[in-house]
Design a protein around this motif. Structure first.
Motif, PDB file in Angstrom:
ATOM      1  N   THR A  37       0.849  -1.180   0.000  1.00  0.00           N
ATOM      2  CA  THR A  37       0.000   0.000   0.000  1.00  0.00           C
ATOM      3  C   THR A  37       0.890   1.237   0.000  1.00  0.00           C
ATOM      4  OG1 THR A  37      -0.080   0.151   2.412  1.00  0.00           O
ATOM      5  CG2 THR A  37      -1.738  -1.250   1.336  1.00  0.00           C
ATOM      6  N   MET A  38       0.317   2.394  -0.269  1.00  0.00           N
ATOM      7  CA  MET A  38       1.087   3.630  -0.246  1.00  0.00           C
ATOM      8  C   MET A  38       1.658   3.889   1.143  1.00  0.00           C
ATOM      9  SD  MET A  38       1.157   4.615  -3.312  1.00  0.00           S
ATOM     10  CE  MET A  38       1.947   6.205  -3.070  1.00  0.00           C
ATOM     11  N   GLU A  39       0.887   3.526   2.176  1.00  0.00           N
ATOM     12  CA  GLU A  39       1.368   3.706   3.551  1.00  0.00           C
ATOM     13  C   GLU A  39       2.567   2.797   3.835  1.00  0.00           C
ATOM     14  OE1 GLU A  39      -1.784   3.174   2.684  1.00  0.00           O
ATOM     15  OE2 GLU A  39      -2.614   5.175   3.091  1.00  0.00           O
ATOM     16  N   GLN A  40       2.495   1.561   3.354  1.00  0.00           N
ATOM     17  CA  GLN A  40       3.602   0.623   3.550  1.00  0.00           C
ATOM     18  C   GLN A  40       4.851   1.085   2.800  1.00  0.00           C
ATOM     19  OE1 GLN A  40       1.495  -2.894   2.200  1.00  0.00           O
ATOM     20  NE2 GLN A  40       1.362  -3.708   4.286  1.00  0.00           N
ATOM     21  N   TYR A  98      13.045  -1.838  -0.804  1.00  0.00           N
ATOM     22  CA  TYR A  98      14.247  -1.129  -1.240  1.00  0.00           C
ATOM     23  C   TYR A  98      13.933  -0.159  -2.371  1.00  0.00           C
ATOM     24  CZ  TYR A  98      17.607  -3.549   1.703  1.00  0.00           C
ATOM     25  OH  TYR A  98      18.335  -3.983   2.788  1.00  0.00           O
ATOM     26  N   MET A  99      13.003  -0.539  -3.233  1.00  0.00           N
ATOM     27  CA  MET A  99      12.602   0.385  -4.294  1.00  0.00           C
ATOM     28  C   MET A  99      11.936   1.631  -3.722  1.00  0.00           C
ATOM     29  SD  MET A  99      11.163  -2.092  -7.319  1.00  0.00           S
ATOM     30  CE  MET A  99      12.295  -3.101  -8.307  1.00  0.00           C
ATOM     31  N   ALA A 100      11.234   1.454  -2.602  1.00  0.00           N
ATOM     32  CA  ALA A 100      10.557   2.590  -1.972  1.00  0.00           C
ATOM     33  C   ALA A 100      11.549   3.642  -1.494  1.00  0.00           C
ATOM     34  CB  ALA A 100       9.710   2.102  -0.800  1.00  0.00           C
ATOM     35  N   ALA A 101      12.800   3.231  -1.267  1.00  0.00           N
ATOM     36  CA  ALA A 101      13.830   4.173  -0.828  1.00  0.00           C
ATOM     37  C   ALA A 101      14.327   5.039  -1.979  1.00  0.00           C
ATOM     38  CB  ALA A 101      15.002   3.422  -0.201  1.00  0.00           C
ATOM     39  N   MET A 102      13.944   4.703  -3.216  1.00  0.00           N
ATOM     40  CA  MET A 102      14.392   5.440  -4.400  1.00  0.00           C
ATOM     41  C   MET A 102      13.361   6.502  -4.782  1.00  0.00           C
ATOM     42  SD  MET A 102      15.528   2.122  -6.692  1.00  0.00           S
ATOM     43  CE  MET A 102      16.492   0.779  -5.967  1.00  0.00           C
ATOM     44  N   ASP A 103      13.814   7.476  -5.573  1.00  0.00           N
ATOM     45  CA  ASP A 103      12.923   8.492  -6.131  1.00  0.00           C
ATOM     46  C   ASP A 103      12.754   8.319  -7.635  1.00  0.00           C
ATOM     47  OD1 ASP A 103      12.362  10.317  -3.795  1.00  0.00           O
ATOM     48  OD2 ASP A 103      14.564  10.337  -3.785  1.00  0.00           O
ATOM     49  N   THR A 157      12.777  -7.075 -16.770  1.00  0.00           N
ATOM     50  CA  THR A 157      11.988  -7.820 -15.787  1.00  0.00           C
ATOM     51  C   THR A 157      11.534  -6.978 -14.605  1.00  0.00           C
ATOM     52  OG1 THR A 157      14.030  -8.542 -14.706  1.00  0.00           O
ATOM     53  CG2 THR A 157      13.101 -10.002 -16.371  1.00  0.00           C
ATOM     54  N   LYS A 158      12.141  -5.820 -14.383  1.00  0.00           N
ATOM     55  CA  LYS A 158      11.821  -5.038 -13.187  1.00  0.00           C
ATOM     56  C   LYS A 158      10.753  -3.972 -13.416  1.00  0.00           C
ATOM     57  CE  LYS A 158      14.261  -6.987 -10.065  1.00  0.00           C
ATOM     58  NZ  LYS A 158      14.126  -8.280 -10.755  1.00  0.00           N
ATOM     59  N   ILE A 159      10.272  -3.808 -14.635  1.00  0.00           N
ATOM     60  CA  ILE A 159       9.313  -2.737 -14.898  1.00  0.00           C
ATOM     61  C   ILE A 159       8.036  -2.910 -14.082  1.00  0.00           C
ATOM     62  CG2 ILE A 159       8.406  -3.912 -16.951  1.00  0.00           C
ATOM     63  CD1 ILE A 159       8.713  -0.113 -16.456  1.00  0.00           C
ATOM     64  N   SER A 160       7.584  -4.156 -13.896  1.00  0.00           N
ATOM     65  CA  SER A 160       6.359  -4.376 -13.121  1.00  0.00           C
ATOM     66  C   SER A 160       6.565  -4.017 -11.654  1.00  0.00           C
ATOM     67  CB  SER A 160       5.897  -5.833 -13.255  1.00  0.00           C
ATOM     68  OG  SER A 160       6.916  -6.732 -12.857  1.00  0.00           O
ATOM     69  N   GLU A 161       7.768  -4.299 -11.110  1.00  0.00           N
ATOM     70  CA  GLU A 161       8.052  -3.936  -9.725  1.00  0.00           C
ATOM     71  C   GLU A 161       8.162  -2.415  -9.552  1.00  0.00           C
ATOM     72  OE1 GLU A 161       9.582  -6.621 -11.012  1.00  0.00           O
ATOM     73  OE2 GLU A 161       9.388  -8.244  -9.555  1.00  0.00           O
ATOM     74  N   TYR A 162       8.780  -1.747 -10.521  1.00  0.00           N
ATOM     75  CA  TYR A 162       8.868  -0.292 -10.447  1.00  0.00           C
ATOM     76  C   TYR A 162       7.471   0.329 -10.446  1.00  0.00           C
ATOM     77  CZ  TYR A 162      13.935  -0.434 -11.313  1.00  0.00           C
ATOM     78  OH  TYR A 162      15.280  -0.656 -11.209  1.00  0.00           O
ATOM     79  N   ALA A 211       4.739  -1.184  -9.307  1.00  0.00           N
ATOM     80  CA  ALA A 211       4.145  -1.491  -8.009  1.00  0.00           C
ATOM     81  C   ALA A 211       4.685  -0.580  -6.911  1.00  0.00           C
ATOM     82  CB  ALA A 211       4.400  -2.952  -7.648  1.00  0.00           C
ATOM     83  N   ALA A 212       5.950  -0.139  -7.066  1.00  0.00           N
ATOM     84  CA  ALA A 212       6.570   0.753  -6.086  1.00  0.00           C
ATOM     85  C   ALA A 212       6.284   2.224  -6.375  1.00  0.00           C
ATOM     86  CB  ALA A 212       8.080   0.526  -6.052  1.00  0.00           C
TER      87      ALA A 212
END
Length: 360
Positions: free
Chosen positions: A152-155, A248-253, A271-276, A278-279
């Motif tokens: 979630t955005m809060e997480q 860890y992605m959440a720590a990035m801008d 392969t990481k586009i879906s994770e980016y 989601a983050a």
């Protein structure tokens, strides 16, 4: 479950991420997983052929394009009439030829034969689907991948604070980052993250940091590049557990997706586009088809054919030098909540229908 005798293996190895991917896509079928040991490929070749001849499956499914696995599929198809389909995230011949140009004629022929005699192809992008059809694949479907975790955005906000504190990244730092395999390409003296560190060293801002997460043969090289960072604004934590990827992605801008604009990078989504997604991370990449087709206003498209060349690195450094938090927030707001290309359920349905039609 759809009752059908299907044998499955992944050329990247037993228990690999590739094996997990294909099993997810085939979850509506009862399948038998064949072991594939990369350390003993000849034994794996014999095992696959023996199992298939003994069990007489209706279909063999291969995730990957490794030569040994492909030879097993072709042998079973040509001598025993057992059909196969295969799945791939890369244009095989250009990918191999990039590092081993002398093998180009052989891998070109191999790729075309593999497509010509298959019963179908599962491409990680629509561009790879088109390539396989051009080489003679009779049927094809796209399954682009998905994020393995959700937040979630809060997480994500909590993870941003936690990971930055854990690594020592200043709260007000603007972080350009990347998460992936840090494999060294000897021919071009390049690995993922190289472009970020090189661009960073061309800037004079004190509020920019770099975070490259992952391991591989190129990590030592990145560590040497980072040694000149006297103010400790380059962070290379190595591998992290899969369940912590989004944290860890959440720590990035801003996320980096370096791809070459050629017959290798232009066929890929990475392969990481879906994770980016989601983050909720805006992305900077090159002018590959994906950047125009699915990324919209939440991406920066930089000029330059190769991420290791001066044109791309200078453009990235210029972006780092001028970017503001306000610009990043505008990009973040443009990120869609969902893109159907990366929805797991839709891909499972698509692949299920595809295989059912092949089995008719």
């Amino acid at each position: 479950m759809v009752e059908a005798k299907i044998l499955v293996f992944a050329t990247n190895g037993t228990k690999s991420n590739d094996e997990a991917r294909i099993l997810k896509l085939l979850q509506n079928f009862t399948v038998q997983v064949m072991e594939f040991e990369r350390s003993d490929k000849f034994k794996s070749l014999l095992n696959i052929i023996q199992q298939a001849v003994h069990t007489k499956p209706r279909l063999v499914v291969m995730e990957g394009t490794g030569f040994v696995g492909g030879m097993a599929c072709l042998w079973l198809r040509l001598f025993f009439g057992i059909p196969y389909i295969f799945s791939s995230g890369d244009a095989i011949a250009p990918f191999i030829s990039l590092n081993y140009p002398i093998l180009a004629p052989i891998v070109n022929l191999y790729e075309q034969i593999l497509c010509r005699f298959c019963a179908g192809f599962i491409g990680w992008t629509p561009y790879l689907v088109g390539r396989a059809l051009t080489f003679g694949a009779p049927k094809a479907v796209t399954a682009a991948g998905w994020s393995h975790c959700t937040r979630t955005m809060e997480q994500l906000a909590d993870s941003r604070v936690k990971i930055r504190k854990q690594l020592g990244i200043p709260e007000d730092s603007l972080v350009f980052g990347l998460l992936g395999s840090i494999a060294w390409t000897q021919r071009f003296q390049y690995c993922y993250g190289y472009e970020l560190l090189k661009a960073f060293h061309k800037t004079n801002r004190q509020d920019i940091s770099i975070l490259v997460v992952g391991n591989g043969s190129g990590l030592n090289y990145l560590q040497k590049l980072a040694a000149a960072d006297l103010e400790k604004r380059i962070f290379l934590p190595g591998n992290v557990p899969v369940e912590q990827v989004l944290d860890y992605m959440a720590a990035m801008d801003v996320a980096s997706l370096p791809q070459s604009v050629d017959r290798v990078g232009s066929f890929r989504y990475t392969t990481k586009i879906s994770e980016y997604l989601a983050a909720k991370l805006p992305v900077v990449t090159s002018q590959i088809p994906m950047a125009y087709d699915i990324c919209g206003d939440w991406i920066w498209k930089l000029p330059g054919a190769k991420p290791w060349e001066d044109t791309y690195i200078k453009s990235l450094a210029n972006l780092m030098q001028k970017i503001t938090f306000e610009e990043i927030q505008i990009k973040q707001k443009a990120i869609p909540n969902q893109i159907s290309d990366f929805d797991l359920e839709q891909q499972v349905v698509r692949v299920t229908n595809f295989i059912n039609d092949i089995l008719l």
